[in-house]
Design a protein around this motif. Sequence first.
Motif, PDB file in Angstrom:
ATOM      1  N   GLU A  90       0.819  -1.226   0.000  1.00 31.48           N
ATOM      2  CA  GLU A  90       0.000   0.000   0.000  1.00 31.48           C
ATOM      3  C   GLU A  90       0.851   1.274   0.000  1.00 31.48           C
ATOM      4  O   GLU A  90       0.512   2.266  -0.639  1.00 31.48           O
ATOM      5  N   GLU A  91       2.009   1.238   0.693  1.00 28.37           N
ATOM      6  CA  GLU A  91       2.811   2.474   0.731  1.00 28.37           C
ATOM      7  C   GLU A  91       3.333   2.825  -0.665  1.00 28.37           C
ATOM      8  O   GLU A  91       3.526   3.999  -0.993  1.00 28.37           O
ATOM      9  N   MET A  92       3.505   1.819  -1.504  1.00 32.94           N
ATOM     10  CA  MET A  92       3.958   2.112  -2.866  1.00 32.94           C
ATOM     11  C   MET A  92       2.797   2.669  -3.686  1.00 32.94           C
ATOM     12  O   MET A  92       2.994   3.411  -4.634  1.00 32.94           O
ATOM     13  N   GLY A  93       1.562   2.311  -3.297  1.00 33.91           N
ATOM     14  CA  GLY A  93       0.381   2.895  -3.937  1.00 33.91           C
ATOM     15  C   GLY A  93       0.342   4.398  -3.697  1.00 33.91           C
ATOM     16  O   GLY A  93       0.062   5.179  -4.607  1.00 33.91           O
ATOM     17  N   SER A  94       0.685   4.806  -2.486  1.00 31.65           N
ATOM     18  CA  SER A  94       0.681   6.244  -2.171  1.00 31.65           C
ATOM     19  C   SER A  94       1.805   6.952  -2.924  1.00 31.65           C
ATOM     20  O   SER A  94       1.615   8.056  -3.442  1.00 31.65           O
ATOM     21  N   ALA A  95       2.970   6.304  -3.002  1.00 31.44           N
ATOM     22  CA  ALA A  95       4.091   6.913  -3.730  1.00 31.44           C
ATOM     23  C   ALA A  95       3.743   7.025  -5.216  1.00 31.44           C
ATOM     24  O   ALA A  95       4.048   8.030  -5.876  1.00 31.44           O
ATOM     25  N   ALA A  96       3.046   5.994  -5.739  1.00 28.90           N
ATOM     26  CA  ALA A  96       2.634   5.998  -7.148  1.00 28.90           C
ATOM     27  C   ALA A  96       1.664   7.147  -7.401  1.00 28.90           C
ATOM     28  O   ALA A  96       1.749   7.854  -8.410  1.00 28.90           O
ATOM     29  N   SER A  97       0.747   7.333  -6.459  1.00 29.42           N
ATOM     30  CA  SER A  97      -0.232   8.403  -6.595  1.00 29.42           C
ATOM     31  C   SER A  97       0.479   9.763  -6.594  1.00 29.42           C
ATOM     32  O   SER A  97       0.126  10.671  -7.355  1.00 29.42           O
ATOM     33  N   GLN A  98       1.508   9.854  -5.756  1.00 33.45           N
ATOM     34  CA  GLN A  98       2.265  11.121  -5.669  1.00 33.45           C
ATOM     35  C   GLN A  98       2.947  11.434  -7.004  1.00 33.45           C
ATOM     36  O   GLN A  98       2.852  12.549  -7.511  1.00 33.45           O
ATOM     37  N   ILE A  99       3.596  10.440  -7.612  1.00 34.08           N
ATOM     38  CA  ILE A  99       4.289  10.761  -8.870  1.00 34.08           C
ATOM     39  C   ILE A  99       3.299  10.908 -10.031  1.00 34.08           C
ATOM     40  O   ILE A  99       3.605  11.559 -11.027  1.00 34.08           O
ATOM     41  N   GLY A 100       2.106  10.310  -9.847  1.00 33.22           N
ATOM     42  CA  GLY A 100       1.083  10.422 -10.888  1.00 33.22           C
ATOM     43  C   GLY A 100       0.537  11.837 -11.042  1.00 33.22           C
ATOM     44  O   GLY A 100      -0.222  12.121 -11.966  1.00 33.22           O
ATOM     45  N   GLN A 101       0.937  12.714 -10.141  1.00 35.56           N
ATOM     46  CA  GLN A 101       0.487  14.111 -10.218  1.00 35.56           C
ATOM     47  C   GLN A 101       1.239  14.880 -11.314  1.00 35.56           C
ATOM     48  O   GLN A 101       0.812  15.947 -11.735  1.00 35.56           O
ATOM     49  N   HIS A 102       2.379  14.360 -11.755  1.00 35.63           N
ATOM     50  CA  HIS A 102       3.222  15.110 -12.700  1.00 35.63           C
ATOM     51  C   HIS A 102       2.782  14.874 -14.151  1.00 35.63           C
ATOM     52  O   HIS A 102       2.851  13.749 -14.645  1.00 35.63           O
TER      53      HIS A 102
END
Length: 221
Positions: A93-105
Motif C-alpha cells: 500500500e505504501e507504494m500505492g501512495s508513492a505511485a499516486s504522488q508521482i502520478g500528479q506530474h
Amino acid sequence: MNKIPVITIDGPAASGKTSVSRELAQRFSWSWVSTGAFYRGIAFVALKQNVDLNDEAALIKIVNSDLWEVCMSPDRTQFLYNNQDVTDEIYKEEMGSAASQIGQHQKLRRSLLEAQRNCVSKVEGLVAEGRDCGTVVFPDADVKIYLTAKSENRAKRRADEQGASFEEMAKAQKRRDKDDQTRVAAPLQVPENAHVVDTSDMDLQQVVEHVDSIVRAELKI
Ligand code: DC
C-alpha cells in the motif's frame, strides 16, 4: 487486418479493477495490463535511488532509462528493476501512495504513455486497467468500464487482502482517492461513454458476469 480490441477498466483504489480485468482477459484469451504497475514501479525505482518524488525531471530520466521493464502475464502485471522481479514490493500500500504522488506530474504521465500503449502490440486483445485508461491512454477503446464501490467496502477488501488494519487502510485510500481525483494531470474521472458499475453489493463473480455481458453486447460477440 481487424483492429485489436481494447477494453478499459478505470476506477478508484480497490474497486476490483485488477481481479475483474484479469478474469475478463482470461475469458477472452486476451492480455491484460494494470497501468498502476508503471506508476508503482517508477516510484519504487525512485525511492531505491533516493530520487525525490517531487523531482519530475529526475523521474522522467528513470522512465527513459533501461533500469526497468513491465511484463504482462496472466496472473499479474510484473515489474522488473535491474532484471530483478520486484512485483511483490510494488504492490504494497505504501507504494500505492508513492505511485499516486508521482502520478500528479503531467510530463511524467506523458513520458509513460508510449510504453503503456505498446501493450496493445502483438496481442489478440487487451484489457487495460487504471485511472486514465479510457480517458487518456486508450481514448478510442472499444468498451470502457468504470468500476466503483463504497469507500468502506474498498478499504475492507484491501485490508483483508493485505492483512492490514481497516482504519489505516481507509485513511490511506481516502487520501489517495482525493489526490487521484483532484490532480490537474489526467484526474480519475468517468470516461465519456463508459459503463459505470457499482460493485459495493456484488461479489467478484457477479461483477465479472456483468462486465462480460456488457463487453459481449458492445462487441457483438
Ligand atoms: O491501480 P493502482 O492502485 O495500482 O494505482 C496506484 C496509483 O498509481 C494510483 O493511486 C494513482 C497512480 N495511477 C495513475 O495515476 N494512473 C493510472 N492509470 C494508474 C495508476
